[in-house]
Motif scaffolding. Structure first.
Motif, mmCIF file in Angstrom:
data_model
loop_
_atom_site.group_PDB
_atom_site.id
_atom_site.type_symbol
_atom_site.label_atom_id
_atom_site.label_comp_id
_atom_site.label_asym_id
_atom_site.label_seq_id
_atom_site.Cartn_x
_atom_site.Cartn_y
_atom_site.Cartn_z
ATOM 1 N N ARG A 32 0.994 -1.047 -0.196
ATOM 2 C CA ARG A 32 -0.390 -0.381 -0.045
ATOM 3 C C ARG A 32 0.906 1.566 0.425
ATOM 4 O O ARG A 32 1.947 1.258 1.012
ATOM 5 N N SER A 33 0.746 2.224 -1.312
ATOM 6 C CA SER A 33 -0.424 1.708 -2.068
ATOM 7 C C SER A 33 0.489 1.993 -3.345
ATOM 8 O O SER A 33 1.049 3.215 -4.019
ATOM 9 N N HIS A 34 2.116 1.180 -3.838
ATOM 10 C CA HIS A 34 2.582 1.543 -4.707
ATOM 11 C C HIS A 34 3.240 0.520 -5.354
ATOM 12 O O HIS A 34 3.466 -1.043 -4.819
ATOM 13 N N PHE A 35 3.402 0.089 -6.331
ATOM 14 C CA PHE A 35 4.411 -0.965 -7.305
ATOM 15 C C PHE A 35 5.899 -0.611 -6.967
ATOM 16 O O PHE A 35 6.481 0.876 -7.254
ATOM 17 N N ALA A 36 6.383 -1.494 -7.137
ATOM 18 C CA ALA A 36 8.432 -1.227 -7.360
ATOM 19 C C ALA A 36 9.237 -1.871 -8.616
ATOM 20 O O ALA A 36 8.623 -3.188 -8.006
ATOM 21 N N PRO A 37 9.049 -1.555 -9.330
ATOM 22 C CA PRO A 37 9.319 -0.191 -9.661
ATOM 23 C C PRO A 37 8.036 0.254 -9.695
ATOM 24 O O PRO A 37 7.266 -0.236 -10.989
ATOM 25 N N ASP A 38 7.509 1.493 -10.229
ATOM 26 C CA ASP A 38 7.117 1.954 -11.158
ATOM 27 C C ASP A 38 7.032 2.698 -12.397
ATOM 28 O O ASP A 38 5.922 3.195 -13.238
ATOM 29 N N ASN A 39 7.799 2.911 -12.724
ATOM 30 C CA ASN A 39 8.523 3.069 -14.222
ATOM 31 C C ASN A 39 9.739 2.846 -14.682
ATOM 32 O O ASN A 39 10.139 2.633 -14.404
ATOM 33 N N ILE A 40 9.173 2.095 -15.781
ATOM 34 C CA ILE A 40 9.753 1.236 -17.106
ATOM 35 C C ILE A 40 9.641 1.239 -18.137
ATOM 36 O O ILE A 40 9.497 1.732 -18.963
ATOM 37 N N GLU A 41 11.105 1.707 -18.760
ATOM 38 C CA GLU A 41 11.397 1.993 -20.168
ATOM 39 C C GLU A 41 12.362 0.953 -21.374
ATOM 40 O O GLU A 41 13.137 0.026 -19.689
ATOM 41 N N GLY A 42 12.574 0.816 -22.102
ATOM 42 C CA GLY A 42 13.113 0.143 -22.550
ATOM 43 C C GLY A 42 12.641 -1.585 -23.138
ATOM 44 O O GLY A 42 13.148 -2.388 -23.591
ATOM 45 N N ILE A 43 12.169 -1.669 -22.545
ATOM 46 C CA ILE A 43 10.629 -2.846 -23.282
ATOM 47 C C ILE A 43 10.157 -2.381 -24.765
ATOM 48 O O ILE A 43 10.395 -0.948 -25.345
ATOM 49 N N LYS A 44 10.725 -3.737 -25.242
ATOM 50 C CA LYS A 44 10.396 -3.393 -27.634
ATOM 51 C C LYS A 44 9.179 -4.280 -27.116
ATOM 52 O O LYS A 44 8.566 -5.452 -26.772
ATOM 53 N N GLN A 52 -6.276 4.566 -5.331
ATOM 54 C CA GLN A 52 -6.128 5.456 -6.704
ATOM 55 C C GLN A 52 -4.789 6.314 -7.382
ATOM 56 O O GLN A 52 -4.547 5.994 -8.333
ATOM 57 N N GLU A 53 -3.846 5.956 -6.343
ATOM 58 C CA GLU A 53 -2.841 6.355 -7.163
ATOM 59 C C GLU A 53 -1.441 5.451 -6.878
ATOM 60 O O GLU A 53 -0.419 5.632 -7.354
ATOM 61 N N MET A 54 -1.944 3.955 -7.029
ATOM 62 C CA MET A 54 -1.256 3.088 -7.120
ATOM 63 C C MET A 54 -1.414 2.191 -8.315
ATOM 64 O O MET A 54 -2.003 1.688 -9.390
ATOM 65 N N GLN A 55 -0.604 3.155 -9.668
ATOM 66 C CA GLN A 55 -0.298 3.047 -10.511
ATOM 67 C C GLN A 55 1.191 3.136 -11.139
ATOM 68 O O GLN A 55 1.706 4.201 -10.598
ATOM 69 N N GLY A 56 1.528 2.633 -12.436
ATOM 70 C CA GLY A 56 2.753 3.243 -13.203
ATOM 71 C C GLY A 56 2.751 2.671 -14.317
ATOM 72 O O GLY A 56 1.276 3.298 -15.102
ATOM 73 N N TYR A 57 3.732 3.091 -15.111
ATOM 74 C CA TYR A 57 3.698 2.959 -16.762
ATOM 75 C C TYR A 57 5.137 2.696 -17.184
ATOM 76 O O TYR A 57 6.121 2.620 -16.391
#
Lengths: 668, 668
Positions: free
Chosen positions: B553-565, B630-635
């Motif tokens: 509660r209330s986040h994922f780690a990591p919540d920002n990931i880049e470099g997936i193809k 509602q804040e538990m999100q990521g990209y």
């Protein structure tokens, strides 16, 4: 103030741990009045008074409960496959779950809204949103079937949906997770949020006769998180209101970074003005791709079509389209009272409930009573739109419903209670604990111009010890309150499935009499229908084999099939010849990598089967249909690929019995 | 007698149309006594008295209801995928639905049996059968999770299953649809039934400590339809009894062709003798292939293994293994009274209920009191084994349960009633109508040596007007009766889902206290577990990307990931770090052609995602977990295949905020 460290070491400053998570009310057992048992008991043979349509949350379906009994009457498959009746598995229903991303077997269904006429619940259709892969569905309340699914482009986290205008002119949706729109390159750094991410609002036009939906236009708004919404009604008809949080435009650890500002916003959107701008050609055409799936009750089949374009207005260009009303703090619920005058914003981190006045809002707009701009949208002054604040209402306000006597009922997640207050005077009149951590709440017709009142249901987020324990995974707990008196009275706890969010209810009398009980076989226009046993047959077309099959108590025709070969694509098109209520037949065949079919009387359904092995494959009716149901079976013989076994089929083809009603045959 | 023509023109001679289908009782509304409401009402905060485990039929699952409230407390996924919690969709659960035919998303779950010790319900496990693609599953009653699934080779229509011996030595299954065994060429004409088709019985050994199942041996019996079964108990321990119909060995239009003989059989099988023959090496080894799927609570993962061989005994070779007791007509239920002396066969087309005596049966065997042989199996004389017949009991008898006072309760499908009778005197003592067309019925412990009694539940096949109508497709209707007095008293109607067949119940006190509430994170041995946020990371291995993710509660780690193809195989291994009851987190990402994950505290679950398009993909928690849910999100940013975007991941990685608990990184 207390300092809290989360596992990762991030420091949060909050009033109490309860403020973040949920607190049990002190007493875990409620006092119920002596006649509660009688009030919720629906005797055998009697019917419930209300249909309660409850969103399924992460099960993707809609639950239909009876009130006051709390009995689950039906699960209507919408966005998730349902092996139970073949939804998503039969050839006919597969198209309903197609999207621009391909076939998706699941979604997260949050809110429901019954169609309205003049702001009153009319019981024709109910609309449902899909949160994860943005879509809106329409369910026909004559058949309890999902008859349309429309994907929403340029969106993510379709949360503030599917709320409607007072004559069901539009179903509306706002994107919770802002993303780059589909016509720009979305392969951008995540921390370019402020530059590249947008919050898009969708207006879906509903055909007043057929209910068919079409994406009329979208509105490009700032990149915030649109959370919930409701249409204006009565005097505020023509406007739509959306709560939004993350005005900080954070892209990571939102629990901290999107909880910085003291106030976020409710966005007031003038959709009549938007219609004018669309007519005036002010929109830009955005190339995209989104699925529009429709169910045809005559062919008993769904179809999916990809749409390629949408017209978009921009709030940056059109300054009188939207206005921001500052609202403390991270507002969640956005609820309009029956008169259309009062707009309740429930800031989930706020210690009060602000109520905006529509009249004051119009005046503030007229007076340009602005506190500034946010990404091109005028911000109205808080004091200028405020009717008043409900003081010391509870902790963690989420949602508000209304009765027909000027009262509002707000759910408080953190302090686990429902609070009744007077919409005009803002005085708290009553409070009742919930077990535990109430999310949404529902009063029949409670977001319309004419609430039916009588009951309130709290849909709680935490269950723990409310029911017999069932391992780590528990049902959700709902609670039914009698609100016919001055004080709310708790009547009943009942479990719910998936995770209920918003719900709707209507008096049973409104739709009970118009239920479709079976389909007229003479009107069945399925391309592979078999209208009588004498028409049943098996036809090979290359490696495709079409079985035109019938079911009636208690046999299939044909029930012996030979000449199928390994690798064939076999399509069992089963028509249920029954013409009476509640006589479905089921169809399954051993080893099929598919679900069953559950075929309603007069309907045709198709199961696809690609046999992998030669051998003998029994098939049977899966739904107990008569005293001879256990005898309703047959065999399909599968020969190796390339073998010369002729294609033959029959029912009761015995040397000593030439009564077979099936045109026995050998086809090429 | 009446002549009936079915649609196809086949003529049936039957006493009345009611005999084939179902008749409504004359009165559609029952009289319930004044205190029924109080008797079934479980006040908020109170718990039900019994767990009622109800087979899901064509939904493939098990429903857990509370009695006396009739509330559905949980749906336990067994043989069908469950998008709601990711069962069949997560990488961990996919193996549980593997079979020799591949991954199958559905089955038809008919009967349940709780493990027993000394013939008494012990509440350790519950066994479930799959009818369509023959399997037996075991559910752990500490976690309400499916922990084992064993496929049954040489079988089809696994109906007379999963009944157990009195110390759970074996779980037993008999094939309903006879088929050629797996080691012969099954590509034979269907009308070679009598020559090539066999009815195979399976004995599955259960480890007394772990519950693990293994297919000990099978018995090749004549090609008939084995329908239901029950083990002997007490004096008849060591024997198993199976009803069988289609002694005519018809392969088409069974409703006519398998209803010719006045008597079919109950087969008595001496399984202690079978054990001796197996020890003596009398079995032949049959090459086949069947899946054995096991769940590991330490790794939170299932695995599937294909077994290749089974040992089979033949009733043709071993004449003292099985005996046929003639039983009128097309017997369905095969139920043994608590003493083990009486064997009740319910011939669904019979006008009486025959009761065999175990003592008489033994004597008849000893005296070789045979009326002939059937395909090598001695037929005992009807009169020699018969204790007596219940006269004029009703129409269409199906199933019998027992109380602890010498009474039997039989369901009558055609006359829609439950009839109470004295097991010794065979006198009818009471009858109560059911609404409508009762199939199975259940008394807590009602097929054990020590029934708990108190309630009887009728699981009805026809619903029609019992509840508010919900279009053509209706829930099933169950009815709760108080059987504590001389006369049965109807208390409540409640809806059930799928199609309930057999059910079980036990007093809540037996298992309530031992429920697992969450998993100890320190004992989590999942190969991709992440035990703290500082260990969260993203690792690329070729085109496979493993995301070691945590949720709290209330986040994922990591919540920002880049470099997936585009085209990568992305595995989100999400570990729920919570250590409290009822705090699951959910995980979903937009556009995934998959269901969500629902992750219990301390558990790790894996979602596979193959992104098809470049762009920005939001992910979020699907289960409302706190005021900041509602804040538990990521990209997740997805770049085109072949692009050079580096793989980076973070939580709260902002220039102005260096508090990120995640080991931010760039990995190859």
């Amino acid at each position: 103030m207390k300092t809290i460290k989360t596992l990762g070491g991030i420091t949060l400053l909050l009033g109490s741990m309860c403020f973040l998570n949920s607190c049990k009310p002190k007493s875990t057992e409620n006092v119920v009045s002596g006649d509660a048992a009688e009030k919720v008991y629906v005797a055998p043979g009697k019917h419930d008074e209300f249909y309660n349509f409850v969103s399924g949350g992460f099960n993707g379906q809609m639950g239909v409960y009876g009130l006051p009994s709390g009995r689950l009457l039906k699960v209507v498959p919408i966005f998730s496959v349902n092996p139970e009746n073949g939804y998503g598995y039969s050839e006919e229903t597969k198209p309903m779950l197609e999207t621009s991303h391909g076939f998706i077997p699941w979604d997260d269904q949050h809110h429901l809204e019954i169609s309205q006429t003049n702001g009153e619940v009319d019981g024709r259709w109910i609309f449902a949103n899909a949160n994860n892969t943005p879509r809106i569905a329409r369910i026909d309340l004559n058949t309890f079937k999902t008859v349309e699914v429309l994907e929403l482009p340029n969106s993510a986290g379709n949360h503030s949906s599917p709320f409607i205008t007072e004559n069901t002119e539009y179903v509306v949706a706002g994107t919770r997770f802002s993303v780059p729109t589909d016509d720009v390159n979305g392969d951008v750094p995540i921390n370019s949020f402020k530059e590249n991410f947008k919050g898009v609002i969708s207006f879906v036009k509903v055909d007043p006769k057929t209910g068919e939906m079409n994406l009329a236009f979208q509105i490009e708004a700032p990149g915030v998180n649109f959370d919930l919404s409701h249409a204006g009604k009565g005097k505020s008809h023509g406007w739509f209101f959306f709560s939004c949080y993350n005005s900080e435009q954070a892209n990571t650890l939102l629990e901290v970074n999107a909880s910085q500002n003291d106030k976020d916003f409710i966005m007031a959107l003038n959709w009549k003005k938007a219609e004018e701008y669309i007519k005036a050609g002010k929109g830009r055409k955005v190339k995209t791709s989104y699925a529009h799936n429709k169910w045809n009750e005559e062919t008993h089949s769904g179809s999916s079509k990809m749409e390629q374009e949408v017209t978009m207005l921009s709030t940056k260009d059109l300054k009188d389209l939207c206005y921001f009303m500052p609202t403390p703090k991270s507002p969640h619920g956005c609820d309009i009272d029956p008169t259309g005058e009062y707009i309740v914003g429930s800031g989930k981190l706020a210690a009060l409930v602000p109520v905006h006045s529509f009249t004051k809002m119009l005046k503030a707009i007229e007076n340009k009573d602005f506190a500034g701009e946010y990404d091109g949208i005028p911000i109205l002054k808080y004091e200028s739109t405020l009717h008043g604040e409900v003081q010391k209402p509870g902790l963690g306000p989420l949602h508000t419903e209304f009765d027909n006597e000027g009262h509002a009922y707000t759910s408080f997640f953190v302090s686990s209670e429902v609070v009744k207050w007077d919409v005009k005077t803002l005085k708290v009149l009553d409070r009742q604990p919930t077990y535990y951590s109430v999310g949404h709440l529902m009063i029949p017709g409670g977001d319309s111009k004419k609430p039916f009142g009588k009951y309130l249901v709290a849909y709680n987020k935490i269950t723990k010890d409310r029911f017999l324990p069932t391992g780590p995974e528990l049902a959700q707990s709902a609670q039914l309150y009698d609100i016919s008196g001055d004080k709310m009275k708790l009547l009943l706890d009942f479990p719910t499935f998936g995770e209920p969010h918003y719900a709707q209810a209507l008096p049973a009398s409104m739709i009970e009499g118009k239920q479709v009980k079976f389909y007229d076989i003479s009107k069945n226009k399925h391309p592979y229908v078999t209208k009588g046993e004498s028409e049943s047959r098996v036809v090979r077309e290359g490696n495709k084999v079409h079985v035109y099959m019938t079911s009636i108590r208690s046999h299939f025709a044909p029930d012996n099939i030979e000449g199928i070969k390994v690798g064939d694509e076999v399509y069992f098109h089963v028509t249920n010849l029954e013409q009476d209520w509640d006589v479905p037949h089921g169809f399954a065949i051993k080893g099929a990598e598919n679900a069953e079919l559950l075929i309603m009387p007069g309907e045709t359904c198709t199961l696809k089967w690609i046999p992998k092995k030669a051998g003998m494959w029994p098939m049977y009716c899966t739904d107990f249909c008569s005293a001879l149901h256990q005898e309703m079976q047959g065999y399909v013989r599968v020969s190796p690929a390339g073998s010369s076994t002729p294609l033959v089929y029959s029912l009761n083809n015995k040397a000593d019995n030439a009564q077979s009603p099936v045109k026995q045959g050998t086809t090429k």
